[in-house]
Design an enzyme around this catalytic site. Structure first.
Site, mmCIF file in Angstrom:
data_model
loop_
_atom_site.group_PDB
_atom_site.id
_atom_site.type_symbol
_atom_site.label_atom_id
_atom_site.label_comp_id
_atom_site.label_asym_id
_atom_site.label_seq_id
_atom_site.Cartn_x
_atom_site.Cartn_y
_atom_site.Cartn_z
ATOM 1 N N HIS A 79 44.714 115.451 -38.427
ATOM 2 C CA HIS A 79 44.833 114.477 -37.340
ATOM 3 C C HIS A 79 45.344 113.126 -37.842
ATOM 4 C CE1 HIS A 79 42.914 110.885 -35.585
ATOM 5 N NE2 HIS A 79 43.560 111.304 -34.507
ATOM 6 N N GLU A 95 39.495 115.357 -38.198
ATOM 7 C CA GLU A 95 39.859 113.938 -38.085
ATOM 8 C C GLU A 95 40.560 113.374 -39.324
ATOM 9 O OE1 GLU A 95 36.776 111.069 -37.219
ATOM 10 O OE2 GLU A 95 38.266 109.651 -36.588
HETATM 11 CU CU1 CUO Z 1 41.483 108.136 -31.667
HETATM 12 CU CU2 CUO Z 1 44.006 109.948 -32.998
HETATM 13 O O1 CUO Z 1 42.009 109.447 -32.982
HETATM 14 O O2 CUO Z 1 43.356 108.246 -32.416
#
Ligand code: CUO
Length: 670
Positions: A353, A338
């Protein structure tokens, strides 16, 4: 907000906060004695704000008041992390009120709102205290700005009570010449974007207080909630004659899809920048955001992920490797991906991400030469509007699936529930046996709170969204174990055919399985029938929770009053529980499994709020309430060649059809 520094309204009760003179920024100082009268003339309560010794706010104040705020931008993240800590460390609620009063006129409103919301969610003394829904506070993040002009007209000319609702157009970001527009109703759904914003509010990834981030299985839930978004969006596309989203896996290739958001920031007085079709992400050098990053960094981090998955081990900062095991591997990967402060090695695996969001959101102005801010991909409240969001997350999901592919397929003994046979599953609805119906629905939303002009009062907006007729699942069970048992009922739906109308392979179908509901049920000995209403889904929250619904009966559970004080806003919007289907009928398969609760259960007390949309959101302050991997039993490849082949006696399927009717019905006040 700038023009109402000390005003609060709850239903008919209005209060003014009386601030110490030194709390007013210089520009308001001369007016400080009259502001309370101007905005609070009709207030029936005055709250005296204490003059406390103020903490150091220099870091969060570095973000300009009128700028955009993005959780994905590392500098903003650091500032927000600092402000959350300041709010969390206030000794009591009075001190929190004081610091907020001081911050409200100085700190960027988006960041202020985010950090205060996180603090309210996580402080022991503010649990249960709620704030208005984000769509009311910042409606500019969710709808066509022309609405605000009309609302301004309405509220200036017409007295509250006589105002007709302003209509938010349904299709306003592109014409039919753009095929992606066919699923704009999904991408631009206000409730869907609210859910995503809430999810990231409940699961922040940066804060000095580790407890705010380090929630049970949060990395795995990051994977699962977003995997389900991709599954659901894919099916929505297939219902509309589009192919599944193509993963964005080549960072050097132009992004075919453009997006023109047509949103205006009311705070920044700027339009959100568009991204033209064929844009390519480029190296970033934006001193204003303290971002300097090369596209090659994304590639390096990606390669390290792939290597970790190949070796099924993650490298730690001390040079040791820890295995990615079956139980915790996805959680570790999710937190690396994340990435959050609980990443096991942020230095090595980076920030894949989040930085993907950042690169894409700055593709129109990577070196800030045009003084543009980030596009919608840079904000969790707006990202799901953009087609590229799904391409990016399809890619992220693909990396996670590489890990799932390395796990040993389940053997049937992992599924079996001795003595329990699911004889049948089906759907009973007003549309007939195993038939589901969808249509458009027009609903009403309160805009008054988020509009910065006087005279104030209620301004309603009407908007149109997908809706379905409610239905019941009917499950026939036979229990030959000789005694009553507890089971976990797991309900999923998936399409049957691919985009060309050919049967989907089981592996493709498995990845398109949409969780519909999951609940614990007592199963008596012998034959029994379980009837379960679609409204009880563990995936969704009711309309009234997603929005602050209008009610003609104050005090009703679904009324404005109740919703205002209910902050459990994380949950898939119920009106999007099932895909749109088609006018001719879209075939899907309904799947039901009853697993052994003794293998699933998590012992904990579930008293309290926010435990009814646990599938994608977990439960506030509790463990994820299912011991199995998220997405079980479809979370990993199987040796079965078809869904039929996959079934054990405690599972059943039923072909069903979703019929869409292109009519708009008006939601009646409840
Ligand atoms: Cu919810 Cu890419 O994590 O938006």
């Amino acid at each position: 907000r700038p023009t109402e520094p000390c005003f609060m309204q709850k239903g008919e009760e209005k209060a003014t906060f009386e601030l110490p003179a030194n709390y007013y920024p210089d520009k308001y100082k001369s007016a400080s004695s009259t502001l309370g009268n101007r905005f609070g003339a009709d207030a029936n309560r005055r709250i005296l704000v204490q003059n406390i010794s103020l903490p150091n706010l220099s870091l969060p104040m570095e973000l300009g008041y009128n700028e955009q705020f993005s959780l994905f931008v590392p500098k903003h993240r650091r500032m927000a992390g600092n402000l959350i800590d300041i709010f969390m460390n206030m000794r009591n609620v009075d001190d929190l009120v004081s610091i907020c009063s001081y911050c409200q006129m100085r700190i960027n409103p988006y960041m202020f709102n985010y950090c205060l919301s996180v603090a309210i969610l996580h402080r022991d003394d503010t649990k249960g205290l709620n704030i208005p829904t984000f769509a009311e506070t910042f409606p500019d993040k969710f709808m066509d700005p022309r609405v605000f002009r009309k609302a301004r007209e309405v509220s200036t000319v017409v007295l509250p009570g006589n105002r007709l609702p302003v209509v938010i157009p349904q299709n306003y970001t592109a014409s039919d010449a753009e095929p992606e527009q066919r699923v704009a109703y999904f991408r631009e759904d206000i409730g869907l974007n609210l859910h995503h914003w809430h999810w990231h509010l409940v699961y922040p990834f940066d804060a000095a207080d580790r407890r705010i981030v380090d929630k049970d299985r949060r990395g795995e839930l990051f994977y699962y909630m977003h995997q389900q978004i991709i599954a659901r969006y894919s099916v929505e596309r297939m219902c509309n004659g589009l192919s599944r989203p193509k993963r964005y896996n080549n960072f050097r290739e132009p992004i075919a899809e453009g997006y023109f958001p047509k949103l205006d920031s009311q705070v920044a007085s700027r339009a959100w920048p568009p991204r033209f079709a064929g844009s390519t992400i480029r190296d970033l050098d934006r001193p204003v955001d303290q971002i300097r990053a090369d596209v090659s960094e994304l590639e390096t981090w990606r390669d390290r992920f792939i290597q970790a998955i190949e070796e099924m081990a993650v490298l730690l900062p001390n040079g040791r490797k820890v295995p990615l095991d079956e139980e915790t591997g996805m959680d570790v990967l999710g937190n690396l991906m994340e990435s959050s402060i609980i990443s096991r090695n942020r230095g090595f695996y980076g920030d894949l991400h989040n930085m993907g969001h950042v690169f894409i959101s700055y593709s129109h102005d990577p070196d800030h030469r045009n003084l543009e801010q980030f596009g919608v991909m840079g904000d969790s409240a707006t990202a799901m509007r953009d087609p590229v969001f799904y391409r990016w997350h399809a890619y992220i999901d693909d990396i996670f699936q590489l890990y799932k592919n390395k796990l040993t397929p389940y053997s049937n003994d992992k599924f079996d529930f001795p003595g329990i046979r699911v004889q049948s599953v089906g759907i009973s609805s007003g549309s007939g046996q195993d038939r589901l119906s969808t249509q458009w629905e027009q609903s009403t939303l309160e805009l008054g709170r988020g509009l910065d002009f006087t005279p104030r009062g209620s301004v309603l907006a009407k908007f149109t969204h997908l809706q379905h007729d409610e239905f019941n699942y009917v499950i026939e069970v036979n229990n030959t174990s000789g005694a009553g048992v507890m089971g976990t009922v797991r309900l999923f739906m998936a399409p049957v055919n691919d985009e060309q109308g050919r049967p989907l392979s089981f592996d493709e179908q498995r990845r398109l399985m949409m969780e519909m509901d999951k609940f614990t049920h007592a199963i008596p000995a012998g034959s029994s029938t379980i009837r379960r209403a679609s409204t009880l889904s563990s995936v969704t929250i009711p309309y009234e929770r997603t929005f602050r619904a209008q009610s003609s009966r104050p005090g009703d559970p679904g009324s404005a009053e109740a919703a205002e004080f209910d902050f459990c806003g994380c949950g898939w919007p119920h009106h999007l529980l099932i895909p749109k289907g088609t006018t001719r009928g879209y075939p899907i398969v309904l799947f039901c499994m009853i697993s052994n609760w003794n293998d699933d259960r998590v012992v904990q007390d579930l008293v309290g709020q926010c435990n009814d949309a646990a599938s994608y959101c977990g439960i506030r302050d509790r463990k994820y309430p299912d011991r199995r991997p998220m997405g079980f039993p479809f979370d990993r490849p199987s040796r079965a060649s078809s869904l039929q082949d996959f079934l054990t006696p405690n599972m059943a399927t039923k072909p069903c059809t979703i019929f869409f009717s292109d009519n708009v019905r008006v939601r009646s006040a409840r």
